[in-house]
Scaffold this motif. Structure first.
Motif, short mmCIF file in Angstrom:
data_model
loop_
_atom_site.label_atom_id
_atom_site.label_comp_id
_atom_site.label_asym_id
_atom_site.label_seq_id
_atom_site.Cartn_x
_atom_site.Cartn_y
_atom_site.Cartn_z
N PRO A 222 0.83 -1.22 0.00
CA PRO A 222 0.00 0.00 0.00
C PRO A 222 0.86 1.27 0.00
O PRO A 222 0.50 2.27 -0.61
N ALA A 223 1.98 1.21 0.71
CA ALA A 223 3.02 2.25 0.61
C ALA A 223 4.31 1.47 0.43
O ALA A 223 4.50 0.45 1.08
N LEU A 224 5.18 1.91 -0.45
CA LEU A 224 6.42 1.15 -0.65
C LEU A 224 7.31 1.32 0.58
O LEU A 224 7.53 2.45 1.03
N THR A 225 7.81 0.21 1.09
CA THR A 225 8.63 0.31 2.31
C THR A 225 9.98 -0.38 2.15
O THR A 225 10.70 -0.55 3.13
N ASN A 226 10.29 -0.78 0.93
CA ASN A 226 11.58 -1.45 0.72
C ASN A 226 12.55 -0.58 -0.07
O ASN A 226 13.58 -1.07 -0.53
N CYS A 227 12.23 0.68 -0.23
CA CYS A 227 13.17 1.64 -0.84
C CYS A 227 13.04 2.89 0.04
O CYS A 227 12.77 3.95 -0.45
N ASN A 228 13.25 2.70 1.35
CA ASN A 228 12.77 3.65 2.34
C ASN A 228 11.25 3.69 2.24
O ASN A 228 10.65 2.63 2.14
N GLY A 235 -5.82 9.16 -3.69
CA GLY A 235 -6.56 8.62 -4.83
C GLY A 235 -5.81 7.54 -5.61
O GLY A 235 -6.42 6.84 -6.43
N PHE A 236 -4.50 7.38 -5.36
CA PHE A 236 -3.77 6.40 -6.17
C PHE A 236 -4.27 4.97 -5.92
O PHE A 236 -4.60 4.25 -6.86
N LEU A 237 -4.34 4.57 -4.66
CA LEU A 237 -4.72 3.18 -4.38
C LEU A 237 -6.18 2.91 -4.77
O LEU A 237 -6.51 1.83 -5.28
#
Ligand SMILES: Cc1ncc(COP(=O)(O)O)c(C=O)c1O
Length: 455
Positions: A222-228, A235-237
């Motif tokens: 849902p939020a990227l957490t593997n590149c910080n 509205g994106f999701l």
């Protein structure tokens, strides 16, 4: 006043800190020598060497948010086993449940009542009604992709740049000159054939791909957490959900990390809809298991394609030690006694303090940087604006700076996050722990900054 990282000072500091770490860890050095005879790189799993910039140290024990190495050094852990230990080391309810279950039989290759409880509770807490268990989030994503292919009759997979979804050939891909290529060595060239890597927060690019009507699954955190951290824009999701439905693709939210960020994960907390959700890292207990939830229509297909012994092959899911009684006992204990709404609210507040504190240190030194912030997770954004996608986030992956900081902090009793992550407040950290992290981080800033001029 302009301020920059003093690269010379950084390099010199690293040499000094490495020497100091070596001095503090003679037993680890001896163990390393012994291990080298039978463990490549002196460790039983390559990440235990590859994730860290220094020679391996060996762990002895842990309690709460702290662990000790075999030399007796104590570390306040802000990586918590890359989020697999968010419930802390040796959480009493898990210790009790697992001990009891091991004594009663760790695994039967049959379901126990705990499996029913865990599925009921996750359905209530996360929102998807049907559940299966694997040994890891990698295993869960592998199965989700297979199910999505069966359900849709399509092959293609969409991931977003900056992603990590585990050790599946098909997600270990990166963009090279606009094409998905295998990301690591040892992967077959064709592994990336069906994978498309798109920019996060770009609904136009996603629609262009989905319109091909060849995509089986869109797999994303849902939020990227593997590149910080890369946050979804408003509205994106919701847009991803609308588009996947419009073009007949399935959507999986990979919450292997973000389930540790909010009660019920971000799916619940942000009120998201998806066909699958993946949870992992033993729900933060460190016991090896992953899980995935699926919608009722997906579960109907899943149930109809059962593989039978000596019969039809069916859907390729499952594994001998998946969904063991002991894993389910740990999951139940965590859900019943550890992962409570008030705990997430508390660590969310501590995460805000951590991010505010880091940003305060940056501002006080004239650094045009930001702190990442997503509930209990923070980190160092080495740019004045937060990234919108993986490519922008990569600008903050300054290996020299991060690695030196890790060693500097380790020598002062703080275990910092691995490169692609950021410090994480776990369920067992308290306010004093956060202040301790901030104090050591402040000293590190002062050790590596100089006044004047661009770098
Ligand atoms: C979002 C996400 N998915 C999947 C995985 C894979 O988890 P595991 O290594 O436990 O299989 C990870 C690991 O960091 C992850 O961050």
């Amino acid at each position: 006043m302009s301020v920059a990282i003093d690269r010379q000072a950084l390099a010199e500091l690293r040499v000094r800190e490495e020497a100091s770490l070596a001095e503090r860890t003679p037993r680890s050095a001896a163990m390393r020598q012994r291990a080298l005879a039978h463990l490549p790189n002196a460790v039983p799993m390559s990440w235990m060497a590859g994730l860290y910039p220094t020679a391996a140290i060996y762990a002895a024990s842990g309690s709460g948010a702290r662990f000790r190495d075999i030399d007796g050094n104590e570390y306040l852990d802000f990586n918590v086993g890359d989020l697999s230990m968010c419930a802390g080391f040796a959480p009493p309810p898990v210790v009790t449940a697992v001990s009891r279950q091991v004594a009663a039989g760790a695994h039967f290759l049959l379901a126990t009542e705990d499996a029913v409880f865990v599925a009921e509770e996750l359905a209530r807490r996360v929102g998807l009604p049907f559940w299966q268990m694997t040994l890891s989030a990698s295993g869960a994503n592998t199965e989700v992709l297979r199910i999505a292919r069966l359900v849709t009759g399509r092959e293609r997979l969409v991931v977003f740049g900056g992603h990590y979804h585990g050790h599946l050939d098909e997600t270990l891909v990166r963009l090279v000159d606009g094409r998905a290529e295998p990301e690591g060595e040892g992967l077959p060239a064709h592994a990336s054939r069906h994978t498309r890597v798109l920019p996060f927060n770009d609904l136009e690019a996603l629609e262009a791909e989905l319109a091909s009507e060849r995509v089986a699954l869109v797999l994303t955190e849902p939020a990227l957490t593997n590149c910080n951290v890369v946050l979804p824009e408003p509205g994106f999701l919701a847009g991803v959900r609308v588009l996947t439905e419009r073009y007949g693709a399935l959507l999986c939210l990979d919450e292997a990390h973000t389930f540790q960020f909010a009660h019920g994960g971000l799916m619940r907390s942000w009120n998201l809809a998806a066909d699958f959700v993946v949870l992992g890292k033993g729900l933060g207990t460190g016991i090896s298991f992953g899980l995935y939830g699926m919608s009722e229509p997906v579960a109907k297909v899943f149930s109809r394609h059962l593989a039978t012994d000596g019969g039809r092959p069916g859907l390729a899911t499952g594994g001998t030690t998946y969904a063991s009684a002991v894993a389910l006992a740990a999951a139940r204990a965590a859900l019943e006694e550890l992962l409570r709404p008030e705990d997430y609210a508390r660590i969310g507040r501590l995460g805000t303090r951590l991010a505010d504190g880091l940003e305060g240190h940056m501002r006080a030194r004239g650094l045009p940087w930001r702190a990442f912030r997503l509930g209990p997770r923070s980190g160092y954004c080495l740019a004045p604006t937060l990234p919108r996608n993986g490519a922008e986030a990569a600008l903050s992956l300054d290996s020299e700076l991060i690695d030196t900081r890790r060693i500097y902090m380790a020598n002062r009793g703080v275990w910092d996050a691995v490169q692609s992550a950021g410090p994480q407040v776990s369920l067992v950290h308290d306010a004093a722990d956060v202040e301790r992290y901030l104090a050591v981080a402040e000293r590190f800033f002062d050790a590596v900054l100089r006044e004047g001029g661009p770098e």
